[in-house]
Design a protein around this motif. Structure first.
Motif, PDB file in Angstrom:
ATOM      1  N   ILE A 158       0.854  -1.181   0.000  1.00  0.00           N
ATOM      2  CA  ILE A 158       0.000   0.000   0.000  1.00  0.00           C
ATOM      3  C   ILE A 158       0.889   1.230   0.000  1.00  0.00           C
ATOM      4  O   ILE A 158       1.817   1.324   0.796  1.00  0.00           O
ATOM      5  N   ARG A 207      -4.211   7.097  -1.876  1.00  0.00           N
ATOM      6  CA  ARG A 207      -3.543   5.959  -1.262  1.00  0.00           C
ATOM      7  C   ARG A 207      -4.115   4.717  -1.944  1.00  0.00           C
ATOM      8  O   ARG A 207      -5.330   4.547  -1.994  1.00  0.00           O
ATOM      9  N   PHE A 228      -9.777   2.084   3.910  1.00  0.00           N
ATOM     10  CA  PHE A 228      -8.681   3.034   4.150  1.00  0.00           C
ATOM     11  C   PHE A 228      -7.891   3.378   2.886  1.00  0.00           C
ATOM     12  O   PHE A 228      -6.774   3.852   2.969  1.00  0.00           O
ATOM     13  N   ASN A 266       5.629   5.457   6.602  1.00  0.00           N
ATOM     14  CA  ASN A 266       5.202   6.211   5.420  1.00  0.00           C
ATOM     15  C   ASN A 266       3.754   6.640   5.490  1.00  0.00           C
ATOM     16  O   ASN A 266       3.401   7.743   5.093  1.00  0.00           O
ATOM     17  N   LEU A 267       2.897   5.737   5.958  1.00  0.00           N
ATOM     18  CA  LEU A 267       1.464   6.015   5.865  1.00  0.00           C
ATOM     19  C   LEU A 267       0.904   6.631   7.139  1.00  0.00           C
ATOM     20  O   LEU A 267      -0.156   7.242   7.112  1.00  0.00           O
ATOM     21  N   CYS A 268       1.615   6.478   8.257  1.00  0.00           N
ATOM     22  CA  CYS A 268       1.166   7.044   9.529  1.00  0.00           C
ATOM     23  C   CYS A 268      -0.320   6.809   9.790  1.00  0.00           C
ATOM     24  O   CYS A 268      -1.097   7.761   9.885  1.00  0.00           O
ATOM     25  N   PRO A 269      -0.744   5.567   9.907  1.00  0.00           N
ATOM     26  CA  PRO A 269      -2.149   5.301  10.202  1.00  0.00           C
ATOM     27  C   PRO A 269      -2.528   5.900  11.557  1.00  0.00           C
ATOM     28  O   PRO A 269      -1.673   6.012  12.434  1.00  0.00           O
ATOM     29  N   THR A 301      -5.548   4.930  13.357  1.00  0.00           N
ATOM     30  CA  THR A 301      -6.233   4.004  14.261  1.00  0.00           C
ATOM     31  C   THR A 301      -5.630   2.616  14.126  1.00  0.00           C
ATOM     32  O   THR A 301      -4.937   2.316  13.161  1.00  0.00           O
ATOM     33  N   GLU A 314      -7.236  -0.122  13.650  1.00  0.00           N
ATOM     34  CA  GLU A 314      -7.876  -0.765  12.499  1.00  0.00           C
ATOM     35  C   GLU A 314      -7.156  -0.413  11.204  1.00  0.00           C
ATOM     36  O   GLU A 314      -6.878  -1.269  10.365  1.00  0.00           O
ATOM     37  N   GLU A 315      -6.869   0.866  11.069  1.00  0.00           N
ATOM     38  CA  GLU A 315      -6.204   1.331   9.857  1.00  0.00           C
ATOM     39  C   GLU A 315      -4.817   0.704   9.750  1.00  0.00           C
ATOM     40  O   GLU A 315      -4.409   0.253   8.686  1.00  0.00           O
ATOM     41  N   ALA A 356      -5.065  -2.751   8.544  1.00  0.00           N
ATOM     42  CA  ALA A 356      -5.412  -2.804   7.125  1.00  0.00           C
ATOM     43  C   ALA A 356      -4.188  -2.496   6.258  1.00  0.00           C
ATOM     44  O   ALA A 356      -4.002  -3.082   5.197  1.00  0.00           O
ATOM     45  N   MET A 357      -3.348  -1.567   6.733  1.00  0.00           N
ATOM     46  CA  MET A 357      -2.163  -1.187   5.960  1.00  0.00           C
ATOM     47  C   MET A 357      -1.100  -2.282   6.011  1.00  0.00           C
ATOM     48  O   MET A 357      -0.398  -2.528   5.051  1.00  0.00           O
TER      49      MET A 357
END
Lengths: 176, 138
Positions: free
Chosen positions: A84, A143, A166, B96-99, B101, B103-104, B107-108
């Motif tokens: 991702i 994204r 997401f 890189n994505l700094c989720p 939550t 959950e996020e 998912a990442m």
């Protein structure tokens, strides 16, 4: 994803470069040769960052050229299936949209864009939700998830999706 | 290395070579490329002719998507994430994505939940909190 890896290459050097500056010549030729290239296995070579070691040169029969095995560190960009990442939209049409993440191009087909987003043509073609709250157009940041890669001699091309949790637009150029 | 078909970053199947290699977060790549760009400018009169398209595109990309600009913050992010027994690849996806939550984050990086590692939601939440703190104080 960007990686820092060690690669090896056999460098052929013409005898006119021999002498005090041999090492510098070898390194600058290496940078010229490998930076910007792409292979299916290692991805895009972005920049050479250092030399690990230069092996003993071997004179080639008949030509006088010498081959040096050179181990070097470099930054490469290699996309993976299932990865991702964030990308910038470069073109939108009714088939889907193209986005760029560094050197790699990613295509997102309209089947892999959420069903509630409709294509709108015009001088700024875009995909918009029915309530107009989310819009994908040129220069949007999205994204996405890579679901397939195709490798040819000099390029890697990816297929992506934004139809998952997401994923989708991060920010809209019109609202920033 | 396993065949192309089996590659799947979500399950950390990225080939031995890359699994063992050092991954770089976008912000780290930005520091490296910026430094190299400056060096080139000093040593040659016409730096643009020496720069490949791949280099230029990568530099633009990592500058646009760097979550942390300041070199100290970049170092801290890596330091904090290494405490959580992540692989290099997972560490960089999170950086890189700094989720925001748990959950996020899952998912990442689905692999943080599989492979039978004792990575519970609380630990992940704490990790995300630590990350957002760095961002705040940068």
């Amino acid at each position: 994803m960007f990686f820092h890896i060690v690669l090896e290459r056999n460098m052929q050097l013409h005898p006119r470069y021999f002498g005090r500056n041999l090492r510098e010549n070898l390194v600058s030729k290496l940078m010229k040769d490998v930076e910007g290239t792409c292979s299916g296995r290692h991805g895009f070579v972005v920049a050479v960052t250092g030399i690990e070691n230069i092996g003993k040169g071997l004179i080639r029969d008949g030509t006088g050229f010498v081959t040096f095995p050179v181990k070097y560190q470099c930054v490469v960009f290699r996309p993976f299936k299932g990865e991702i990442l964030e990308a910038v939209v470069t073109m939108v049409n009714k088939m889907g949209f193209f986005a760029e993440a560094g050197p790699v191009q990613i295509f997102v087909s309209n089947h892999l864009i959420p069903d509630d987003m409709e294509f709108q043509s015009g001088d700024m073609p875009n995909y918009t939700t029915s309530d107009g709250s989310v819009k994908i157009q040129k220069d949007s940041e999205v994204r996405l998830k890579i679901i397939g890669t195709r490798v040819d001699a000099t390029e890697i091309f990816c297929i992506g999706t934004i139809k998952d949790d997401f994923l989708g637009v991060i920010n809209d150029p019109a609202t920033v | 290395m396993s065949g192309e078909e089996e590659e799947n970053a979500a399950e950390l199947k990225i080939g031995d070579e890359f699994l063992k290699a050092k991954c770089l977060m976008n912000c780290e790549v930005a520091l490296i490329l910026d430094h190299k760009y400056e060096q080139l400018q000093q040593t040659s009169d016409d730096p643009t002719s020496q720069i490949s398209q791949v280099f230029e595109k990568s530099l633009q990309y990592v500058k646009r998507f760097s979550r942390y600009k300041n070199p100290d913050a970049v170092r801290q992010v890596r330091e904090i994430l290494t405490r959580y027994q992540l692989t290099e690849f997972e560490l960089c996806v999170l950086g890189n994505l700094c989720p925001e939550t748990v959950e996020e984050a899952i998912a990442m990086v689905p692999s943080i939940k599989t492979r039978g590692r004792a990575q519970d939601d609380e630990a992940i939440e704490k990790m995300l909190n630590d990350l957002s703190l760095i961002k705040k104080f940068e």
